[in-house]
Design an enzyme around this catalytic site. Structure first.
Site, PDB file in Angstrom:
ATOM      1  N   ASP A 152     -73.661  19.628 -21.337  1.00 31.01           N
ATOM      2  CA  ASP A 152     -73.496  20.000 -22.742  1.00 31.01           C
ATOM      3  C   ASP A 152     -74.621  20.900 -23.227  1.00 31.01           C
ATOM      4  OD1 ASP A 152     -72.564  20.093 -25.317  1.00 31.01           O
ATOM      5  OD2 ASP A 152     -73.295  18.115 -25.873  1.00 31.01           O
TER       6      ASP A 152
ATOM      7  N   ASP B   4     -71.004  26.418 -29.135  1.00 28.82           N
ATOM      8  CA  ASP B   4     -71.097  25.101 -28.519  1.00 28.82           C
ATOM      9  C   ASP B   4     -70.015  24.879 -27.469  1.00 28.82           C
ATOM     10  OD1 ASP B   4     -71.832  22.445 -28.038  1.00 28.82           O
ATOM     11  OD2 ASP B   4     -70.547  21.692 -29.629  1.00 28.82           O
TER      12      ASP B   4
END
Length: 404
Positions: free
Chosen positions: A98, A276
């Site tokens: 992530d 993101d």
């Protein structure tokens, strides 16, 4: 996982394609500083996600409120994972990858196996999830092996003693800004990230991460992470960089300033938001979304939470134009729709057409008015440059693909 400024964080599982990194069981230190690439492969989870928009929206609202971010342990269509080695000899753990978080931890499902390189720092860590699941445990430092070219000494590792909500995953590897680790461990203000240590230990010459994804519906369906530089073979033009935004809370993440228009119609004036990998959709402020819905004629689908359009409306769809640092990036009509071959993964119906642009749930002016998630990043190569505090984008062979 993006921690807040206290010893807790709100996570939301990246609703993305499931990726695993190839790794070597026999790592060896590198003798020169040069870029190293991890190849990715894609797999879609069989259980899917109902109401993908609600999952992404909860994530951005937590960030807007000053909480932390980026995983929700149950609301994922698919996930990025890597099998990383910890210890010497290494034990391999399947962890979430992530860019929206910065701590690395293991032990949620598979127990930490200590070796001679394991060092207990005495620190405690605690992470709370948005769905009330959590993880807590102790901080260790240990050797972490991403592959034979990417071996890290004395990397901070959270070792879970209790956890919930991490079905099928052993933990997380965070590739976001180091500031996001502040106050997440009891005896340290912040801890060095994986990318930080690769740079400090001379494995890579620049603290840069290049990210490439092919659309999940393409023949390739692959991707890669490049540490230390970007992969020039994956782009069709130059990298255009913009500085990290100064607007909070977007500035705490990989935040940028951008404006958006639909065809010739402006729908979002220049404002701050984030890039993101841990978000599936493209989220825009509610007032911008209302303009987009009106222009496209989409109707809200209760099952998926996405706008649904007819084939006739799809034929009339205009491009979305994102202006970032004076450069305009065109998101074509095909790039604005969910891959029709994957409709069942989000609770959709066969043959239906769903748009991947959704609402943040709050009007513009929050300081975090958009998220350019996976559906944007699979069309544009992205570079996260810690050394120069900037984010870059470039077109790829998939920018104008019609695979959806």
């Amino acid at each position: 996982m993006v921690p807040s400024r206290s010893l807790s964080s709100l996570l939301a599982l990246p609703a993305l394609a499931f990726f695993s990194l190839s790794v070597s069981a026999l790592p060896h230190p590198r003798t020169t500083s040069s870029p190293a690439t991890l190849k990715l492969a894609v797999r879609i989870n069989s259980y899917g996600l109902k109401n993908i928009a609600a999952a992404d929206r909860a994530q951005i609202q937590a960030r807007q409120a000053g909480g932390s971010s980026s995983i929700s342990a149950t609301n994922d269509v698919t996930t990025y994972t890597a099998d990383i080695g910890v210890g010497n000899p290494p034990t391999y753990y399947t962890v979430l990858v992530d860019t929206g978080s910065s701590n690395t931890w293991i032990g949620a499902n598979k127990a930490y196996e200590k070796t001679a390189t394991s060092q207990d720092t005495g620190g405690k860590f605690y992470v709370e999830y948005g769905d009330n699941s959590y993880v807590e445990g102790e901080e260790y430092t240990d050797i972490v092996t991403l592959n034979s070219d990417l071996v890290i000494d004395k990397q901070s590792i959270g070792v879970a003693s209790q956890s919930s909500g991490m079905e099928g995953l052993d933990g997380l590897i965070g590739l976001g800004p180091v500031d996001l680790t502040q106050d997440t461990v009891s005896n340290a203000y912040e801890v060095a990230t994986v990318t930080d240590n690769l740079y400090k230990q001379g494995t890579i010459s620049s603290e840069v991460l290049g990210v490439f994804f092919a659309p999940a519906s393409s023949d390739d369906s692959s991707g890669e992470l490049t540490f230390g530089d970007f992969d020039a073979s994956k782009i069709t033009g130059g990298i255009n960089y913009v500085p990290i935004t100064s607007t909070s809370p977007a500035s705490e993440y990989w935040g940028i300033d951008q404006s958006i228009r639909y065809g010739d119609t402006p729908i979002l004036d220049q404002t701050a938001g984030i890039v993101d990998t841990g978000t599936t959709l493209i989220l825009i402020a509610s007032d911008a979304f209302e303009k987009y819905q009106s222009a496209t004629g989409g109707t809200l689908d209760e099952a998926t939470g996405l706008l649904k359009i007819s084939s006739g409306q799809y034929d009339q769809l205009s491009s979305l134009y994102f202006t970032i640092g004076g450069v305009t990036y065109e998101l074509t009509p095909n790039a604005q729709i969910w891959p029709r071959s994957l409709n069942s993964a989000i609770g959709g119906t066969t043959g239906s057409i769903y748009l991947v642009v959704s609402s943040t749930g709050s009007p513009s002016g929050s300081g975090l008015d958009f998220t350019n998630g996976y559906c944007f990043l699979e069309r544009f190569y992205s570079v996260f440059d810690t050394t120069n505090s900037r984010v870059g984008f470039a077109t790829t062979e998939y920018t104008d693909a019609t695979t959806n």
